[in-house]
Design an enzyme around this catalytic site. Structure first.
Site, short mmCIF file in Angstrom:
data_model
loop_
_atom_site.label_atom_id
_atom_site.label_comp_id
_atom_site.label_asym_id
_atom_site.label_seq_id
_atom_site.Cartn_x
_atom_site.Cartn_y
_atom_site.Cartn_z
N ASP A 1 9.19 1.49 -4.54
CA ASP A 1 8.96 1.15 -5.95
C ASP A 1 10.28 0.95 -6.69
OD1 ASP A 1 6.37 1.60 -5.20
OD2 ASP A 1 6.06 3.40 -6.40
N SER B 1 1.00 -1.34 -3.16
CA SER B 1 2.18 -0.63 -3.68
C SER B 1 3.39 -1.53 -3.77
CB SER B 1 2.58 0.49 -2.73
OG SER B 1 1.72 1.54 -2.85
N GLU C 1 7.14 5.65 -0.66
CA GLU C 1 6.58 5.02 -1.86
C GLU C 1 7.63 4.91 -2.96
OE1 GLU C 1 2.95 4.02 -2.71
OE2 GLU C 1 4.53 2.97 -3.77
#
Ligand SMILES: *[C@@H]1O[C@H](CO)[C@@H](O)[C@H](O)[C@H]1NC(C)=O
Ligand SMILES: *[C@@H]1O[C@H](CO)[C@@H](O)[C@H](O)[C@H]1NC(C)=O
Length: 560
Positions: free
Chosen positions: A284, A477, A280
Site C-alpha cells: 500500500d 489491495s 499489505e
C-alpha cells in the site's frame, strides 16, 4: 426466552444495590437468532471482568447530511465542490439535547460515566464490569470462540435498553456482532520474483507499467501539504522504510528520496524491523508513494487498543474528522464480508464515511479477493458482498489484469449489497446489468442492492519490495492504492488551478463526463460460491465497475 428469565433478576439486583434502574421497562434492542456459523460458545465470563462498550447515539439530522454530501459531490449540482467544513459536519451528526440527556440520565442512574469518542459526541464509550453490563442491558455476556482463528471475544445473543431510550440509541457495540477477525487481502498470493527489473508488464507489473497503461504522469505533484493520501494499516502490518527505499531505488529512481509519515491510533505503531514488514502495508505504501509522486503519504497504523477491528475502522474516521491532517484521499485494503456485520454497525460505519465525503475526502476500499464469494474465496450458498465498500459513500475498487485491453481479474470482489439500496447515481447502470443477465443467479444476489465495485485497476502480478527482496502479489489491495494515487494526482492539478478537490467520488464517476474517463472492461468474470460469477460486459458490471481509469481523460472530465 433466556431474557425473560434474566429480566427479573436484573430488577432484584437493582434493588439490592439501591439502584432504580430495574424500574425502567426494557425492550430487546438487537439480537441474533443463534450463535453464527464459525463461532462457538465457550462458556461463562467472570462477572468482575472489565469490558468496554460503545453506545452510538441517534444523530440529529443524518438525512440532512446525506443531502448535503450528494449536493457538494454531484457535478450537476450548483453546490458542487463546496465541501462542508469540519465544524459544520457535527451540526448534522451530533445527538439532540434530548438524546444526550436521556442517555446520560440512564447511565448516571447506573453509576456509569461515559466519555465521548467522536468530534460530534454521537459515539460514547463506557468501561464497566461484565456483571454491571449484564444488568444494564438485561443480558448475559459470555465468551465465544472464532473457531478458525481460536480468537475469543465477549458477546451476547441479545440485549435490551429501556423502551424510552430505543429511539435515542442506534446500537451498543460489541454486543451481538460476531465478526471474524480481519484478514489482509493479498498475503497468500505472494510469490518470489527473480527479477527486480520488469521483463514485460504482462508478467510483472511495476510503476512504469501502470504509467503506460493508465496514463499516469511521472511529474511530481506540487500542492503538497493540503493534499495527503492516508493509507489505513491494521493487524500490526507495518510499512517498512527500507523496503520502500529498495522499491523506489529500483523502480522509481526519480522518487528515490520520497518517504511517508506516520500517524498512530489506538496505540498503533510501525516497527521498522525488516522481518516485521507487512506485505499489505509495504504494497500500500509502495503503490502510493511510488505512483503519486510528490504527494505526501501518511500511514495510519491502527493498534489493538480498540474493542474490535470494526472500532478501528470508525476510529480512523473520527481521528481524521477531529484534526486537520491534509488528508484528501483515504485508501484501505482490508474488508469484511457484509453478512458478518450487524446492519446497525454497517450503517453506523457508512454514516461515518459519509462525513468524510462531506468534508471533501475520497474514501476508497479494495472490493475483495473472493469474486462473488466476498473478501476471500470461501464456500457459500448465496453471493457475498464486501463491507464497508457496500456503503454508497465509498468508492469500491475491483481488479483488472493483463496488457491493454485489460480483462477482469477473476479474484475481483463484486456483487450487490443486502444492506444498502442501489443509490441513484448508479441506478440506471445496475438496472441495465441486471436486465442483461435475466434470471441467471436469481436468488443468489439482491436485485435492489448497491452494486460494487465502482471502478477497477491492476490486481495481479504486482511487483513489491518486501523484507528486502522483490515479490509479486495480487489482490484488489493493489488496485485501491493505485486508483487512490491517481485521484490524488488529479487533486493536485485541481488545487494548482484554484479548484476544490474531488471529495466523495461516485456521483462524479458515474456522471456522463466521469464515466468517459474509464476504459470499459468487457471480458472476464469473478467466480465464487460454486458458480462462474458475474461476467464483465459493455457498461458497468459487478466485476470491474465502470472500468479502468485514464489519467488524461480524468483531467478532461474535471475540466482541466
Ligand atoms: C536524493 O537526495 C540526495 C541527497 O540529498 C541528492 O543528492 C539526490 O539528488 C536526491 N535524488 C533525487 C532523485 O531527488
Ligand atoms: C435487498 O436489498 C434491499 C435494499 O437494501 C433490502 O431492503 C432487503 O432487505 C434486501 N434483501 C435481503 C434478502 O437481504
Amino acid at each position: 426466552m433466556r431474557l425473560s428469565i434474566l429480566a427479573p433478576l436484573a430488577a432484584i439486583l437493582a434493588v439490592a444495590n439501591g439502584n432504580p434502574m430495574g424500574r425502567r421497562a426494557l425492550a430487546i434492542h438487537e439480537s441474533v437468532k443463534a450463535v453464527p456459523a464459525g463461532f462457538a460458545h465457550a462458556g461463562a465470563v467472570s462477572p468482575a471482568q472489565e469490558i468496554t462498550l460503545r453506545i452510538a447515539l441517534a444523530q440529529n439530522d443524518i438525512a440532512g447530511l446525506e443531502a448535503k454530501t450528494y449536493a457538494v459531490s454531484d457535478p450537476a449540482n450548483a453546490l458542487y465542490g463546496q465541501h462542508l467544513t469540519r465544524q459544520e459536519v457535527p451540526e448534522f451528526v451530533k445527538p439532540s439535547a434530548e438524546t444526550v440527556s436521556a442517555v446520560s440520565e440512564w447511565l448516571s442512574e447506573n453509576g456509569i460515566t461515559a466519555k465521548s469518542i467522536s468530534p460530534a459526541g454521537d459515539l460514547l464509550q463506557i468501561s464497566l464490569s461484565v456483571s454491571k453490563a449484564d444488568a444494564l442491558l438485561s443480558t448475559q455476556f459470555s465468551t465465544f470462540t472464532h473457531i478458525a482463528s481460536g480468537k475469543t471475544s465477549i458477546r451476547t445473543l441479545a440485549y435490551s435498553v429501556p423502551v424510552s431510550l430505543q429511539s435515542h440509541i442506534q446500537f451498543v457495540h460489541p454486543t451481538v456482532a460476531f465478526v471474524p477477525p480481519l484478514s489482509g487481502l493479498p498475503g497468500p498470493r505472494a510469490a518470489p520474483s527473480t527479477n527486480a527489473v520488469p521483463a514485460s508488464c504482462e508478467d510483472i507489473v511495476n510503476p512504469t507499467c501502470l504509467q503506460a497503461m493508465y496514463g499516469i504522469p511521472s511529474a511530481k505533484a506540487t500542492s503538497s501539504a493540503s493534499n495527503v493520501i492516508g493509507v489505513a494499516g491494521y493487524l500490526d502490518e507495518f510499512a517498512n522504510s527500507v523496503d520502500l527505499g529498495l522499491f523506489l531505488s529500483n523502480l522509481r529512481t526519480d522518487l528515490v528520496n520520497s518517504t511517508f509519515s506516520l500517524q498512530t491510533i489506538d496505540d498503533g505503531s510501525n516497527d521498522q524491523t525488516l522481518d516485521d514488514a507487512g506485505i499489505e502495508a509495504d504494497l500500500d505504501i509502495e503503490y502510493t508513494v511510488g505512483i503519486a509522486g510528490g504527494v505526501p503519504v501518511t500511514f495510519i497504523s491502527v493498534g489493538d487498543d480498540s474493542v474490535d477491528d470494526v472500532d478501528g475502522f470508525i476510529d480512523i474516521v473520527n481521528s481524521i474528522l477531529a484534526e486537520p491532517s491534509g488528508i484528501t484521499v483515504l485508501t484501505t485494503s482490508y474488508a469484511f464480508n457484509e453478512e458478518d456485520l450487524p446492519i446497525s454497525l454497517a450503517v453506523g460505519m457508512c454514516n461515518a464515511y459519509m462525513q468524510l465525503g462531506a468534508v471533501g475526502i475520497s474514501v476508497l476500499f479494495a472490493s475483495g479477493d473472493g469474486g462473488v464469494s466476498g473478501g476471500q474465496p470461501t464456500t457459500c450458498t448465496t453471493f457475498v458482498p464486501t463491507a464497508p465498500g457496500d456503503c454508497p459513500f465509498i468508492t469500491s475498487v475491483g481488479g483488472s489484469t493483463g496488457l491493454p485491453p485489460q480483462v477482469a481479474a477473476s479474484l475481483s470482489g463484486g456483487g450487490f449489497s443486502n444492506f444498502f439500496p442501489t443509490p441513484t447515481y448508479q441506478a440506471g447502470d445496475v438496472a441495465a446489468y441486471i436486465a442483461s443477465i435475466g434470471d441467471q443467479y436469481s436468488g443468489l444476489y439482491n436485485t435492489s442492492g448497491r452494486g460494487l465495485p465502482d471502478v477497477a485497476a491492476q490486481a495481479e502480478n504486482v511487483e513489491i519490495a518486501w523484507m528486502g527482496s522483490f515479490w509479486l502479489v495480487g489482490g484488489t489491495s493493489c488496485a485501491s492504492p493505485i486508483f487512490a494515487s491517481m485521484i490524488a494526482l488529479v487533486n493536485d492539478r485541481l488545487i494548482a488551478a484554484g479548484k476544490p478537490v474531488l471529495g466523495f467520488l461516485n456521483p462524479f464517476l458515474y456522471s456522463p463526463a466521469g464515466r468517459g474517463a474509464f476504459t470499459d472492461i468487457t471480458s472476464g468474470n469473478n467466480p465464487g460460491c460454486g458458480t462462474d460469477g458475474f461476467s464483465a460486459k459493455a457498461g458497468w458490471d459487478p466485476v470491474t465497475g465502470l472500468g479502468t481509469p485514464n489519467f488524461n481523460l480524468l483531467l478532461a472530465a474535471v475540466g482541466l
